[in-house]
Design a protein around this motif. Sequence first.
Motif, PDB file in Angstrom:
ATOM      1  N   SER A  16     -38.493 -13.425 -23.996  1.00  0.00           N
ATOM      2  CA  SER A  16     -38.596 -12.926 -22.627  1.00  0.00           C
ATOM      3  C   SER A  16     -37.711 -13.759 -21.715  1.00  0.00           C
ATOM      4  N   ILE A  48     -29.423  -3.053 -23.853  1.00  0.00           N
ATOM      5  CA  ILE A  48     -30.437  -3.075 -24.911  1.00  0.00           C
ATOM      6  C   ILE A  48     -31.112  -1.710 -25.025  1.00  0.00           C
ATOM      7  N   LEU A  56     -37.661  -2.040 -23.270  1.00  0.00           N
ATOM      8  CA  LEU A  56     -38.193  -3.365 -22.998  1.00  0.00           C
ATOM      9  C   LEU A  56     -39.348  -3.272 -22.005  1.00  0.00           C
ATOM     10  N   VAL A  71     -39.289  -8.681 -24.758  1.00  0.00           N
ATOM     11  CA  VAL A  71     -38.877  -7.911 -25.934  1.00  0.00           C
ATOM     12  C   VAL A  71     -40.134  -7.514 -26.694  1.00  0.00           C
ATOM     13  N   ASP A  80     -33.618  -6.194 -33.955  1.00  0.00           N
ATOM     14  CA  ASP A  80     -33.932  -7.492 -33.359  1.00  0.00           C
ATOM     15  C   ASP A  80     -32.686  -8.365 -33.280  1.00  0.00           C
ATOM     16  N   ILE A  83     -30.518  -7.133 -30.415  1.00  0.00           N
ATOM     17  CA  ILE A  83     -31.110  -7.503 -29.128  1.00  0.00           C
ATOM     18  C   ILE A  83     -30.881  -8.982 -28.854  1.00  0.00           C
ATOM     19  N   GLN A  84     -31.071  -9.815 -29.865  1.00  0.00           N
ATOM     20  CA  GLN A  84     -30.866 -11.258 -29.692  1.00  0.00           C
ATOM     21  C   GLN A  84     -29.423 -11.571 -29.309  1.00  0.00           C
TER      22      GLN A  84
END
Length: 110
Positions: A16, A48, A56, A71, A80, A83-84
């Motif tokens: 987050s 995202i 989100l 997230v 994942d 997104i990271q």
Amino acid sequence: MIRFNLKRDSDNRIISFSLSGHAESGPYGYDLVCAGVSAVSIGTVNAIESLCDVHLIVDMEDEGGYLSCTVPARLNQRTDENIQLLLQGMEVSISSIAEEYGKHIQITHT
């Protein structure tokens, strides 16, 4: 001052982030620091949601300059990782702004 907080889990994943406050580096509507941080953070959230097809958990207030984003849990590994990568890009961008305008941005990690 803008306060940017990144929260990571035990695996060093960004789970987050939150932004609050205003940079006050210029008149309202002409504050380049606020504009830059807003563009980077909102652009990351939009990227995202659009590119990863993940909604989100977002809380936003225009008045106080507040944005909080979490997230969701239990994403597949590829999603994942994507997104990271986007969140790490946001972190680099905001850190770059802070290097130049440090008296207007405070970054914390929890």
